[in-house]
Design an enzyme around this catalytic site. Sequence first.
Site, mmCIF file in Angstrom:
data_model
loop_
_atom_site.group_PDB
_atom_site.id
_atom_site.type_symbol
_atom_site.label_atom_id
_atom_site.label_comp_id
_atom_site.label_asym_id
_atom_site.label_seq_id
_atom_site.Cartn_x
_atom_site.Cartn_y
_atom_site.Cartn_z
ATOM 1 N N HIS A 62 0.818 -1.211 0.000
ATOM 2 C CA HIS A 62 0.000 0.000 0.000
ATOM 3 C C HIS A 62 0.856 1.267 0.000
ATOM 4 O O HIS A 62 1.956 1.289 0.539
ATOM 5 C CB HIS A 62 -0.894 0.050 1.240
ATOM 6 C CG HIS A 62 -1.759 -1.144 1.415
ATOM 7 N ND1 HIS A 62 -2.070 -1.657 2.653
ATOM 8 C CD2 HIS A 62 -2.389 -1.946 0.517
ATOM 9 C CE1 HIS A 62 -2.858 -2.710 2.508
ATOM 10 N NE2 HIS A 62 -3.067 -2.904 1.225
ATOM 11 N N LYS A 72 5.382 6.174 7.451
ATOM 12 C CA LYS A 72 4.816 5.255 8.444
ATOM 13 C C LYS A 72 5.910 4.814 9.411
ATOM 14 O O LYS A 72 7.042 4.565 9.011
ATOM 15 C CB LYS A 72 4.247 4.005 7.760
ATOM 16 C CG LYS A 72 3.112 4.301 6.810
ATOM 17 C CD LYS A 72 2.645 3.036 6.096
ATOM 18 C CE LYS A 72 1.523 3.354 5.122
ATOM 19 N NZ LYS A 72 1.087 2.162 4.390
ATOM 20 N N TYR A 132 0.843 1.356 13.816
ATOM 21 C CA TYR A 132 1.706 2.232 13.039
ATOM 22 C C TYR A 132 1.176 3.651 13.016
ATOM 23 O O TYR A 132 -0.008 3.898 13.000
ATOM 24 C CB TYR A 132 1.964 1.701 11.629
ATOM 25 C CG TYR A 132 0.756 1.472 10.763
ATOM 26 C CD1 TYR A 132 0.403 2.378 9.775
ATOM 27 C CD2 TYR A 132 -0.010 0.311 10.898
ATOM 28 C CE1 TYR A 132 -0.685 2.156 8.957
ATOM 29 C CE2 TYR A 132 -1.095 0.085 10.079
ATOM 30 C CZ TYR A 132 -1.436 1.016 9.109
ATOM 31 O OH TYR A 132 -2.517 0.793 8.308
ATOM 32 N N ASP A 168 -6.317 -6.361 -2.019
ATOM 33 C CA ASP A 168 -4.882 -6.610 -2.148
ATOM 34 C C ASP A 168 -4.561 -7.644 -3.227
ATOM 35 O O ASP A 168 -3.461 -7.650 -3.778
ATOM 36 C CB ASP A 168 -4.280 -7.038 -0.807
ATOM 37 C CG ASP A 168 -4.165 -5.878 0.166
ATOM 38 O OD1 ASP A 168 -4.349 -4.708 -0.245
ATOM 39 O OD2 ASP A 168 -3.890 -6.132 1.351
#
Length: 181
Positions: A62, A72, A132, A168
Amino acid sequence: MKVMSTKLEGLLIIEPDVHGDHRGFFMESYHRAKMAEQGIDIVFVQDNHSLSKEAGVLRGLHYQLNPKAQTKLIRVVSGAIYDVAVDIRSSSPTFGQWVGVELSESNKRQLLVPQGFAHGFCTIVPHTQVLYKVDEYYSPENDRGVLWNDSAIGIDWPAANPILSEKDGKHPLLKDAEINF
């Protein structure tokens, strides 16, 4: 804290100082001033938390397009993952290259994934929880991805037949992905 570079510029492994005794441990998982002292001056705006019930759950790859690209900071609070970042900065000499690192509740490592990277992970054990931080809010209109098993990238995932979301499983190959980095 210890900050380690990887072969991909800007992608960092962070090992926090962990203070343990017979009761358990204490650590600062994030300390803005200490990060800034290490050259990491990022303002995070959102925390995300995922639970994967089974080993072999793969989430990714992603990223968000500019102007909503995200940095991130990933860590595991329970279980273990194989965490992967792919350089998708079109002008980078390492474009299309990837780094994978194990993050777990026991090693307490974190991965700092800068803007311009696709990110994904595969759980190694059941009941894995990942936290995260991101420096930009989630933006559905800028949400993009790259197919997890793109042979041009060649990621050596720890699961041959991972458990994927429908989304995904349908991402484009890197050569066909929309990228504006």
